[in-house]
Design a protein around this motif. Structure first.
Motif, PDB file in Angstrom:
ATOM      1  N   GLN A  89      20.402  27.612  80.594  1.00  0.00           N
ATOM      2  CA  GLN A  89      20.723  28.201  81.898  1.00  0.00           C
ATOM      3  C   GLN A  89      21.545  29.467  81.780  1.00  0.00           C
ATOM      4  O   GLN A  89      21.661  30.243  82.722  1.00  0.00           O
ATOM      5  CB  GLN A  89      21.418  27.175  82.781  1.00  0.00           C
ATOM      6  CG  GLN A  89      20.381  26.537  83.671  1.00  0.00           C
ATOM      7  CD  GLN A  89      20.709  25.145  84.107  1.00  0.00           C
ATOM      8  OE1 GLN A  89      21.591  24.486  83.540  1.00  0.00           O
ATOM      9  NE2 GLN A  89      19.998  24.685  85.117  1.00  0.00           N
ATOM     10  N   LYS A  90      22.097  29.687  80.585  1.00  0.00           N
ATOM     11  CA  LYS A  90      22.853  30.921  80.349  1.00  0.00           C
ATOM     12  C   LYS A  90      22.340  31.541  79.061  1.00  0.00           C
ATOM     13  O   LYS A  90      22.011  30.819  78.107  1.00  0.00           O
ATOM     14  CB  LYS A  90      24.330  30.608  80.174  1.00  0.00           C
ATOM     15  CG  LYS A  90      25.005  30.234  81.467  1.00  0.00           C
ATOM     16  CD  LYS A  90      26.490  30.183  81.285  1.00  0.00           C
ATOM     17  CE  LYS A  90      27.116  29.885  82.635  1.00  0.00           C
ATOM     18  NZ  LYS A  90      28.395  29.255  82.531  1.00  0.00           N
ATOM     19  N   CYS A  91      22.284  32.858  79.017  1.00  0.00           N
ATOM     20  CA  CYS A  91      21.770  33.478  77.793  1.00  0.00           C
ATOM     21  C   CYS A  91      22.578  34.715  77.389  1.00  0.00           C
ATOM     22  O   CYS A  91      22.138  35.488  76.552  1.00  0.00           O
ATOM     23  CB  CYS A  91      20.291  33.818  77.958  1.00  0.00           C
ATOM     24  SG  CYS A  91      19.939  35.023  79.226  1.00  0.00           S
ATOM     25  N   GLY A  92      23.731  34.869  78.004  1.00  0.00           N
ATOM     26  CA  GLY A  92      24.585  36.001  77.596  1.00  0.00           C
ATOM     27  C   GLY A  92      24.390  37.249  78.427  1.00  0.00           C
ATOM     28  O   GLY A  92      25.134  38.220  78.281  1.00  0.00           O
ATOM     29  N   LEU A  93      23.409  37.238  79.322  1.00  0.00           N
ATOM     30  CA  LEU A  93      23.210  38.431  80.158  1.00  0.00           C
ATOM     31  C   LEU A  93      24.259  38.433  81.273  1.00  0.00           C
ATOM     32  O   LEU A  93      24.594  37.371  81.825  1.00  0.00           O
ATOM     33  CB  LEU A  93      21.800  38.444  80.766  1.00  0.00           C
ATOM     34  CG  LEU A  93      20.675  38.781  79.797  1.00  0.00           C
ATOM     35  CD1 LEU A  93      19.315  38.546  80.464  1.00  0.00           C
ATOM     36  CD2 LEU A  93      20.781  40.223  79.295  1.00  0.00           C
ATOM     37  N   PRO A  94      24.751  39.594  81.649  1.00  0.00           N
ATOM     38  CA  PRO A  94      25.844  39.658  82.621  1.00  0.00           C
ATOM     39  C   PRO A  94      25.363  39.587  84.077  1.00  0.00           C
ATOM     40  O   PRO A  94      25.886  40.261  84.936  1.00  0.00           O
ATOM     41  CB  PRO A  94      26.480  41.023  82.319  1.00  0.00           C
ATOM     42  CG  PRO A  94      25.356  41.837  81.796  1.00  0.00           C
ATOM     43  CD  PRO A  94      24.425  40.909  81.098  1.00  0.00           C
ATOM     44  N   PHE A  95      24.324  38.810  84.329  1.00  0.00           N
ATOM     45  CA  PHE A  95      23.894  38.587  85.710  1.00  0.00           C
ATOM     46  C   PHE A  95      23.278  37.193  85.788  1.00  0.00           C
ATOM     47  O   PHE A  95      22.964  36.572  84.758  1.00  0.00           O
ATOM     48  CB  PHE A  95      22.918  39.673  86.207  1.00  0.00           C
ATOM     49  CG  PHE A  95      21.746  39.931  85.300  1.00  0.00           C
ATOM     50  CD1 PHE A  95      20.614  39.125  85.351  1.00  0.00           C
ATOM     51  CD2 PHE A  95      21.764  40.988  84.387  1.00  0.00           C
ATOM     52  CE1 PHE A  95      19.536  39.350  84.516  1.00  0.00           C
ATOM     53  CE2 PHE A  95      20.688  41.228  83.543  1.00  0.00           C
ATOM     54  CZ  PHE A  95      19.571  40.410  83.605  1.00  0.00           C
ATOM     55  N   LYS A  96      23.120  36.725  87.031  1.00  0.00           N
ATOM     56  CA  LYS A  96      22.681  35.344  87.231  1.00  0.00           C
ATOM     57  C   LYS A  96      21.191  35.192  86.907  1.00  0.00           C
ATOM     58  O   LYS A  96      20.380  36.014  87.358  1.00  0.00           O
ATOM     59  CB  LYS A  96      22.961  34.948  88.688  1.00  0.00           C
ATOM     60  CG  LYS A  96      22.797  33.479  88.970  1.00  0.00           C
ATOM     61  CD  LYS A  96      23.313  33.163  90.362  1.00  0.00           C
ATOM     62  CE  LYS A  96      22.927  31.819  90.913  1.00  0.00           C
ATOM     63  NZ  LYS A  96      22.017  30.994  90.238  1.00  0.00           N
ATOM     64  N   ILE A  97      20.875  34.169  86.132  1.00  0.00           N
ATOM     65  CA  ILE A  97      19.463  33.873  85.874  1.00  0.00           C
ATOM     66  C   ILE A  97      19.171  32.452  86.360  1.00  0.00           C
ATOM     67  O   ILE A  97      20.088  31.657  86.526  1.00  0.00           O
ATOM     68  CB  ILE A  97      19.092  33.997  84.375  1.00  0.00           C
ATOM     69  CG1 ILE A  97      19.922  33.026  83.518  1.00  0.00           C
ATOM     70  CG2 ILE A  97      19.258  35.432  83.877  1.00  0.00           C
ATOM     71  CD1 ILE A  97      19.366  32.819  82.121  1.00  0.00           C
TER      72      ILE A  97
END
Ligand SMILES: Cc1cc2nc3c(=O)[nH]c(=O)nc-3n(C[C@H](O)[C@H](O)[C@H](O)COP(=O)(O)OP(=O)(O)OC[C@H]3O[C@@H](n4cnc5c(N)ncnc54)[C@H](O)[C@@H]3O)c2cc1C
Length: 369
Positions: A169-177
Motif C-alpha cells: 500500500q506504500k511504495c515510497g512515492l510522496p503522494f497517495k496511492i
C-alpha cells in the motif's frame, strides 16, 4: 534539449569513431548504433564474426540515449494480458526471456568491466485508482502462475528464482496511492556508459564502428547484401537492421505494421536520497519514475511519460530488430541473442514469441512511457 545520459558521458568517450572512408567486405553489417545494434554486434563479434556497425549519427544518441533505462521484466500489467491472449506457455517465455536479459546484461557488465552505475532495484507498478486494484492482484496471480509453470515445466529444466510479486500500500512515492505491485531483482543503469562499454568490447573483438555514416539502401546480390553508406558500399553475408524504425520498406513492409509515438523524459535534481526503486503507473496516461546518483551526492529524478508502439523478423539472412513497445533495455538483449542464434544456426526457444510474423502483436494495449 540535452539528455543527462549523453551530457554526463562527454568526458569519458575514450574511443573516437570515424566516418566510413572505404568499401568493406564483412560477415555482418549492423545498421544502428543504439543499444540493440551494439548488443547484437557485441555477441556476434565475441563469436569471431567480422562485424561492422554503422550509425548515421553518434552511437547511443537517439532513443537509447533518451530513455529512463529501467531494466525490468515488468513491462506494465503485461502478464495477465499475455496469459489471457496467448496462453501460459507464451507468457512464460516472454517472462523468462526478459528475466534472462537482466542477468545477461549483468554478465556483460561484469565480464567486460563496464562501469555504468548498474544497480538492482525494486520495481513498482502503482495505481491511484481504487477501481484498478483488482488488476494489480490479477497481475500478481499471473506472475505467480508463470513462475510455477516454469519451475514445473521440464522443457525449461530451470529453477526459477521468484521476483516475489507483492501487493503493497506504500511504495515510497510522496503522494497517495491505492496500491502497488512490488517486484524484486529488477535493475537500472546509465545506458550511454553501458553502450560505450559494448562499443569498446566490439572494438577489442576486432569489430569496426562507423559514425556519421548514413545507410541509404540495402540490396541483395547473389547470396550477399550490398549496403550503401555515404559514398561507399559494404558487402555483407548478413545484415541486421537495428535502426529503431525500419527505414527500408521491403521485405516486411514494417512501416505499415508500426505506429510511431513520441514520449518524453525530464530530469530534476533532488535532495531526497531516500527515493529509490523504479515506478510506473498501471494505466494511461503513463508516468514513469526512477532516480540516479549524481556526482554531487544529490540524485536526479527522471520522470518519463507520453506514448509509443514498436519484434524482429528473420527473413532468411536479413534481420530486423524493432518493436519493443518501449521496453528496449531488456528486449534489445533478447533480440540480440535470438538474432545471434539465428545467424550461428542455433535453436532459440524464444524465437516464436518475438517473430514479427506472429499473427497478433504482443501488446495491443498500454504500458507506454
Ligand atoms: C522516454 C523514454 C523512456 C523509456 N524508458 C525505457 C525504460 O525505462 N526501459 C526500457 O526497457 N525501455 C525504455 N524505453 C525504450 C528504449 O529506450 C528503446 O526501446 C531502445 O532505446 C531502442 O533502442 P534501439 O537501439 O532499437 O534504437 P535507437 O537507440 O534509436 O538506435 C537506433 C540507431 O539507428 C541509427 N540509424 C537510424 N537510421 C539509420 C540509417 N539510415 N543509417 C545509419 N544509422 C541509422 C540511429 O542514429 C540510432 O543511433 C524508453 C524510451 C523512451 C523514449
Amino acid at each position: 534539449m540535452n539528455s543527462y545520459w549523453i551530457s554526463s558521458t562527454e568526458k569519458m568517450k575514450k574511443i573516437h569513431f570515424n566516418k566510413i572512408d572505404q568499401n568493406y567486405i564483412t560477415d555482418m553489417c549492423v545498421i544502428g548504433g543504439g543499444i540493440t545494434g551494439l548488443s547484437t554486434a557485441y555477441y556476434l563479434s565475441k563469436k569471431g564474426l567480422k562485424v561492422i556497425v554503422l550509425d548515421k549519427s553518434e552511437i547511443g544518441t537517439k532513443t537509447s540515449g533518451h530513455t529512463t533505462a529501467k531494466i525490468t521484466l515488468n513491462h506494465g500489467l503485461i502478464y495477465n494480458y499475455l496469459i489471457n491472449t496467448f496462453g501460459i506457455d507464451f507468457a512464460s517465455k516472454y517472462y523468462l526471456s526478459n528475466k534472462q536479459a537482466i542477468s545477461n546484461i549483468k554478465k556483460i557488465i561484469d565480464s567486460e568491466n563496464i562501469n555504468c552505475d548498474f544497480e538492482y532495484q525494486d520495481n513498482y507498478i502503482y495505481t491511484t485508482n481504487e477501481n484498478n486494484v483488482f488488476k494489480l492482484n490479477n497481475e500478481i496471480e499471473s506472475i505467480n502462475s508463470i513462475e510455477n509453470y516454469l519451475t514445473k515445466n521440464t522443457n525449461f529444466n530451470l529453477k526459477i528464482s521468484s521476483i516475489n510479486p507483492q501487493f503493497v500500500q506504500k511504495c515510497g512515492l510522496p503522494f497517495k496511492i491505492s496500491g502497488a505491485i512490488k517486484t524484486s531483482d529488477q535493475a537500472q543503469f546509465h545506458p550511454v556508459k553501458y553502450m560505450y562499454g559494448l562499443a569498446n568490447s566490439i572494438n577489442s573483438n576486432g569489430g569496426l564502428i562507423f559514425t556519421n555514416s548514413l545507410v541509404t539502401d540495402i540490396r541483395k546480390t547473389d547470396n550477399k547484401y550490398e549496403v550503401s553508406v555515404n559514398d561507399y558500399k559494404i558487402n555483407a553475408k548478413y545484415v541486421v537492421l537495428a535502426s529503431h524504425y525500419p527505414f527500408i520498406n521491403f521485405p516486411g513492409f514494417y512501416f505499415s505494421k508500426m505506429n510511431q509515438v513520441t514520449s518524453y523524459a525530464i530530469g530534476i535534481e533532488i535532495n531526497n536520497n531516500t527515493l529509490n526503486g523504479m515506478y510506473i503507473t498501471d494505466s494511461e496516461p503513463t508516468l514513469s519514475f526512477r532516480t540516479t546518483k549524481l556526482d554531487n551526492n544529490k540524485r536526479l529524478l527522471i520522470i518519463g511519460g507520453g506514448n509509443h508502439k514498436c519484434g524482429f523478423s528473420p527473413e532468411s539472412k536479413d534481420v530486423f530488430a524493432t518493436g519493443f513497445n518501449k521496453w528496449g533495455m531488456t528486449m534489445s538483449n533478447v533480440s540480440a541473442n535470438i538474432i545471434s542464434d539465428c545467424i550461428l544456426g542455433k535453436e532459440n526457444v524464444f524465437f516464436d514469441v518475438y517473430n514479427s510474423k506472429r499473427l497478433q502483436p504482443i501488446k495491443k494495449r498500454r504500458s507506454k512511457k
